[in-house]
Design an enzyme around this catalytic site. Sequence first.
Site, PDB file in Angstrom:
ATOM      1  CD  GLU A  50     -12.674  13.433  -2.168  1.00 45.40           C
ATOM      2  OE1 GLU A  50     -11.771  12.605  -2.334  1.00 45.40           O
ATOM      3  OE2 GLU A  50     -13.452  13.770  -3.071  1.00 45.40           O
TER       4      GLU A  50
ATOM      5  N   GLY B  22      -8.005  19.014  -2.264  1.00 48.63           N
ATOM      6  CA  GLY B  22      -7.842  17.593  -2.511  1.00 48.63           C
ATOM      7  C   GLY B  22      -6.594  17.012  -1.867  1.00 48.63           C
ATOM      8  CB  ILE B  23      -5.369  13.511  -1.823  1.00 50.93           C
ATOM      9  CG1 ILE B  23      -6.568  13.016  -1.020  1.00 50.93           C
ATOM     10  CG2 ILE B  23      -4.120  12.746  -1.420  1.00 50.93           C
ATOM     11  CD1 ILE B  23      -6.916  11.568  -1.247  1.00 50.93           C
ATOM     12  N   GLY B  24      -2.828  15.627  -1.630  1.00 52.51           N
ATOM     13  CA  GLY B  24      -1.555  15.927  -2.275  1.00 52.51           C
ATOM     14  C   GLY B  24      -0.929  17.215  -1.789  1.00 52.51           C
ATOM     15  N   GLY B  25       0.282  17.458  -2.282  1.00 49.94           N
ATOM     16  CA  GLY B  25       1.071  18.589  -1.825  1.00 49.94           C
ATOM     17  C   GLY B  25       0.501  19.939  -2.213  1.00 49.94           C
ATOM     18  CG  MET B  26      -1.489  22.538  -5.971  1.00 48.96           C
ATOM     19  SD  MET B  26      -0.589  24.058  -5.612  1.00 48.96           S
ATOM     20  CE  MET B  26       0.993  23.652  -6.319  1.00 48.96           C
TER      21      MET B  26
ATOM     22  N   GLY C 193     -12.990  12.075  -5.618  1.00 42.23           N
ATOM     23  CA  GLY C 193     -14.053  13.059  -5.732  1.00 42.23           C
ATOM     24  C   GLY C 193     -13.728  14.205  -6.672  1.00 42.23           C
TER      25      GLY C 193
END
Length: 445
Positions: free
Chosen positions: A244, A219-223, A342
């Site tokens: 996505e 997904g979106i983001g640093g992790m 998503g």
Amino acid sequence: MIDYSVEYRSKLRTPEEAVQIVKSGDWIDYCTNVCFPTLLDAALAKRKDELQDVKIRGNLIFDPIQTVECDPEREHFIYNSWHCSAYERSLCDRGLCNYIPMIFRNMVPYYRHFLTVNVAMMCVTSMDKHGYFNLSCATGVAKGILDKADVVILEINEHLPRVHGGFDEVIHIRDVDYIVEGEHAPLKEFPSPAPTEQDIKIASLILPFIPSGATLQLGIGGMPNVIGTELCHSDLQDLGMHTELVGDAYLELFKAGKLTNKKCNAHIGKGMAGIVFGSKDLYEWVDENPGISIAPLEYVNAPETIGSIDNMISINNCIAVDLYGQVCAESAGLRQISGTGGQLDYLTGAAMSRGGKAFICMTSTYTDHNGQLCSRVKPFFHGDIITDPRSQAYYLATEYGVVNLVGCTTWERAEKIISIAHPLFRDELIRHAEEQKIWTRSNRR
């Protein structure tokens, strides 16, 4: 070969000419991310004093939106977002943007069955010799919006990559009303933030759950990006991509020889995605790449599609979780931070996959604006927006461990979630669990 150049020239307009079609009260759509039509938006903003109550939809837009910035009282233009970028979040904070609740797989069906689009405008690639414009980084949602629009205006962006598709990645000139050309700044780049010690620890705890041959949604983001980096240095092989969003983590996995898509039974040899944004190198990687396939999110994010992929691993961030396993990934209290996107699609689909797993990750604490250390594990939520219901909670991860909540009673959930909370807050959380009657004498202390 049919020559489409005459039709192209007949539909060519200046931005100022094209936006004359917009009327007061219209619903306008700007589509998403780097396909935001900057020239058309600027031209529409110049018509501010002629228009009233023009409603605009977009999402994940990173440039200043001129129609919003020119009208701080929202008398002329009312902007709304399906999923907030950092810029759109700042607009929400200023009262200049309203969030539209959704889950990504249903976004285009909302348009198809319920919504009005008077004018759709977005950036696309140049027309090819067959009369098609590629929908590029916005393919996941674009075609359904354009199909619903009364009027379609395309803005040619010379920097957009041409991305191969499974379907609905192009629109033909016969379905276009106006075309706009002009110079554009290079595409926005989104460098990954430097990982924290907690991020690296969480990634190391999740890594043993991922087998060779797994297909990944990051997904979106640093992790998720940290997970990608750790996978590059692992012994895992033949990973796949079904997501996505294509971000730079997948490019790094490809360069490390880890991303082959050889074992992804739904689309062997191809990485599947819906939207793209990241670095210049990422845009160059997806451009004309036959190993990448882009398709509408109503297919890519459909749980039945995701569930058909063996060993589907979904990794997403959240903001907080409560002791019941409810997950908030989009708001801080009532303040909109991002959106559902998503996440729930993949939480649902990965649980259906043979060998699949869905992880929701968070650091155990954060520091608030007063400098106070706060727990991301809450006794219960006070108005925060619930992104994932407790009935669909699966794996939760912090730097203190990974727990699986499937099939757990309320007291078992409380015990497991407290076990991965920061130690400074565990006693307080136990007291709350006792008050909420979700703690038993058999629970460890």
